[in-house]
Design a protein around this motif. Structure first.
Motif, PDB file in Angstrom:
ATOM      1  N   GLU A 151       0.575  -1.341  -0.051  1.00  0.00           N
ATOM      2  CA  GLU A 151       0.240   0.080  -0.052  1.00  0.00           C
ATOM      3  C   GLU A 151       0.817   1.251  -0.043  1.00  0.00           C
ATOM      4  O   GLU A 151       0.405   2.327  -0.048  1.00  0.00           O
ATOM      5  CB  GLU A 151      -1.020   0.026   1.280  1.00  0.00           C
ATOM      6  CG  GLU A 151      -1.983  -0.963   1.119  1.00  0.00           C
ATOM      7  CD  GLU A 151      -2.776  -1.066  -0.080  1.00  0.00           C
ATOM      8  OE1 GLU A 151      -3.355   0.177  -0.542  1.00  0.00           O
ATOM      9  OE2 GLU A 151      -3.050  -1.759  -0.944  1.00  0.00           O
ATOM     10  N   GLY A 152       2.221   1.052  -0.050  1.00  0.00           N
ATOM     11  CA  GLY A 152       3.112   2.376  -0.151  1.00  0.00           C
ATOM     12  C   GLY A 152       3.618   2.727   1.192  1.00  0.00           C
ATOM     13  O   GLY A 152       4.233   3.644   1.381  1.00  0.00           O
ATOM     14  N   PHE A 153       3.531   2.064   2.444  1.00  0.00           N
ATOM     15  CA  PHE A 153       3.860   2.451   3.723  1.00  0.00           C
ATOM     16  C   PHE A 153       5.539   1.809   3.715  1.00  0.00           C
ATOM     17  O   PHE A 153       5.673   0.682   3.542  1.00  0.00           O
ATOM     18  CB  PHE A 153       3.172   1.968   4.788  1.00  0.00           C
ATOM     19  CG  PHE A 153       1.680   2.573   4.600  1.00  0.00           C
ATOM     20  CD1 PHE A 153       1.420   3.939   5.322  1.00  0.00           C
ATOM     21  CD2 PHE A 153       0.847   1.886   4.058  1.00  0.00           C
ATOM     22  CE1 PHE A 153       0.449   4.608   5.152  1.00  0.00           C
ATOM     23  CE2 PHE A 153      -0.558   2.537   4.005  1.00  0.00           C
ATOM     24  CZ  PHE A 153      -0.996   4.072   4.631  1.00  0.00           C
ATOM     25  N   GLU A 154       6.085   2.506   4.822  1.00  0.00           N
ATOM     26  CA  GLU A 154       7.594   1.961   5.168  1.00  0.00           C
ATOM     27  C   GLU A 154       7.043   1.297   6.591  1.00  0.00           C
ATOM     28  O   GLU A 154       6.326   1.954   7.246  1.00  0.00           O
ATOM     29  CB  GLU A 154       8.565   3.042   5.268  1.00  0.00           C
ATOM     30  CG  GLU A 154       9.594   2.380   5.740  1.00  0.00           C
ATOM     31  CD  GLU A 154      10.760   3.563   6.126  1.00  0.00           C
ATOM     32  OE1 GLU A 154      11.771   3.350   6.748  1.00  0.00           O
ATOM     33  OE2 GLU A 154      10.570   4.681   5.599  1.00  0.00           O
ATOM     34  N   VAL A 155       7.612   0.059   6.757  1.00  0.00           N
ATOM     35  CA  VAL A 155       7.066  -0.902   7.929  1.00  0.00           C
ATOM     36  C   VAL A 155       7.962  -1.281   8.499  1.00  0.00           C
ATOM     37  O   VAL A 155       9.029  -1.987   8.107  1.00  0.00           O
ATOM     38  CB  VAL A 155       6.091  -2.008   7.383  1.00  0.00           C
ATOM     39  CG1 VAL A 155       5.545  -2.712   8.595  1.00  0.00           C
ATOM     40  CG2 VAL A 155       4.958  -1.182   6.714  1.00  0.00           C
ATOM     41  N   ASP A 156       8.061  -1.134   9.839  1.00  0.00           N
ATOM     42  CA  ASP A 156       9.198  -1.893  10.847  1.00  0.00           C
ATOM     43  C   ASP A 156       8.298  -3.030  11.747  1.00  0.00           C
ATOM     44  O   ASP A 156       7.018  -2.560  11.900  1.00  0.00           O
ATOM     45  CB  ASP A 156       9.745  -1.045  11.588  1.00  0.00           C
ATOM     46  CG  ASP A 156      11.036  -1.357  12.262  1.00  0.00           C
ATOM     47  OD1 ASP A 156      11.416  -2.762  12.162  1.00  0.00           O
ATOM     48  OD2 ASP A 156      11.764  -0.870  12.966  1.00  0.00           O
ATOM     49  N   VAL A 157       9.046  -3.865  12.356  1.00  0.00           N
ATOM     50  CA  VAL A 157       7.985  -4.623  13.175  1.00  0.00           C
ATOM     51  C   VAL A 157       8.669  -4.990  14.575  1.00  0.00           C
ATOM     52  O   VAL A 157       9.849  -4.725  14.456  1.00  0.00           O
ATOM     53  CB  VAL A 157       7.605  -6.144  12.395  1.00  0.00           C
ATOM     54  CG1 VAL A 157       7.110  -6.008  11.032  1.00  0.00           C
ATOM     55  CG2 VAL A 157       9.363  -6.723  12.143  1.00  0.00           C
ATOM     56  N   ALA A 158       7.854  -5.252  15.327  1.00  0.00           N
ATOM     57  CA  ALA A 158       8.177  -5.512  16.647  1.00  0.00           C
ATOM     58  C   ALA A 158       7.609  -6.848  17.425  1.00  0.00           C
ATOM     59  O   ALA A 158       6.550  -6.933  16.852  1.00  0.00           O
ATOM     60  CB  ALA A 158       7.949  -4.493  17.710  1.00  0.00           C
ATOM     61  N   SER A 159       8.178  -7.797  18.029  1.00  0.00           N
ATOM     62  CA  SER A 159       7.738  -8.845  18.412  1.00  0.00           C
ATOM     63  C   SER A 159       6.770  -9.134  19.643  1.00  0.00           C
ATOM     64  O   SER A 159       6.273  -9.836  20.084  1.00  0.00           O
ATOM     65  CB  SER A 159       8.893 -10.265  18.319  1.00  0.00           C
ATOM     66  OG  SER A 159       9.669  -9.832  19.450  1.00  0.00           O
ATOM     67  N   ASP A 160       6.919  -7.777  20.342  1.00  0.00           N
ATOM     68  CA  ASP A 160       6.041  -7.871  21.639  1.00  0.00           C
ATOM     69  C   ASP A 160       5.822  -6.334  21.841  1.00  0.00           C
ATOM     70  O   ASP A 160       6.675  -5.380  21.458  1.00  0.00           O
ATOM     71  CB  ASP A 160       6.712  -8.553  22.843  1.00  0.00           C
ATOM     72  CG  ASP A 160       8.202  -8.139  23.217  1.00  0.00           C
ATOM     73  OD1 ASP A 160       8.446  -6.939  23.077  1.00  0.00           O
ATOM     74  OD2 ASP A 160       9.187  -8.939  23.508  1.00  0.00           O
ATOM     75  N   GLY A 161       5.225  -5.868  22.946  1.00  0.00           N
ATOM     76  CA  GLY A 161       4.929  -4.565  23.340  1.00  0.00           C
ATOM     77  C   GLY A 161       6.218  -3.887  23.999  1.00  0.00           C
ATOM     78  O   GLY A 161       6.422  -2.677  23.519  1.00  0.00           O
TER      79      GLY A 161
END
Length: 186
Positions: A65-75
């Motif tokens: 959708e055109g976003f740059e995305v980073d991820v985290a595995s927990d809060g």
């Protein structure tokens, strides 16, 4: 779902949509980045979920959708990233080990109230929805997720972020308020 999202993007391009191809550095693959009306990419989103397949699903769809995305595995990891990096929105699972999504949303509202939070929940109860709204979340998405739900969540987050960034006309200091000059009488 990834094939359907990619097909929709290709159809939009064929209809004359404006897309710019850029290298996606993380996986060194190519992606289409939708250009916004302001001529920049859509924004940066953090996705926090303890299940890798859900993190990757949301990441892949939002990247399409055109976003740059980073991820985290927990809060806790999400809050560490938010403290050191700039994001335009956060998607977080409601149930994660250690710190749940409601606690993440409350922490964000306390420390960065301008940062929109979208809660993703497989536990669609009225109580969870009330807790999420009380924590100040922008939207609650109920699993199973559809592409439209994910897009609607991102749209709501960016509408909220844009509204928070725009100062109200009545909030301008008096010295900066525009003056209405009366025309001289004839």
């Amino acid at each position: 779902l990834k094939i359907a999202a990619l097909t929709n993007k290709l159809q939009a391009i064929a209809r004359g949509g404006t897309y710019e191809t850029q290298e996606y550095v993380g996986d060194i693959r190519m992606m289409d980045v939708a250009k916004s009306q302001r001529g920049r990419s859509s924004g940066r989103i953090l996705v926090a979920d303890d299940r890798e397949y859900i993190r990757e699903f949301l990441k892949d769809f939002l990247v399409l959708e055109g976003f740059e995305v980073d991820v985290a595995s927990d809060g806790a990891e999400a809050l560490r990233k938010i403290a050191t990096e700039a994001f335009d929105a956060v998607y977080t699972d409601i149930r994660m080990p250690g710190m749940d999504g409601i606690a993440v949303a409350e922490h964000i509202r306390k420390n960065q109230p301008w940062l929109p939070v979208v809660i993703v929940s497989g536990y669609a109860t009225a109580e969870n929805e009330a807790w999420a709204k009380a924590a100040g979340v922008t939207a609650v998405l109920h699993k199973p997720l559809s592409p439209e739900m994910i897009e609607d969540g991102a749209r709501a987050a960016f509408v909220e972020k844009d509204a928070a960034a725009m100062p109200a006309a009545n909030d301008a200091p008096l010295a900066e308020a525009p003056l209405a000059l009366a025309a001289p009488l004839p």
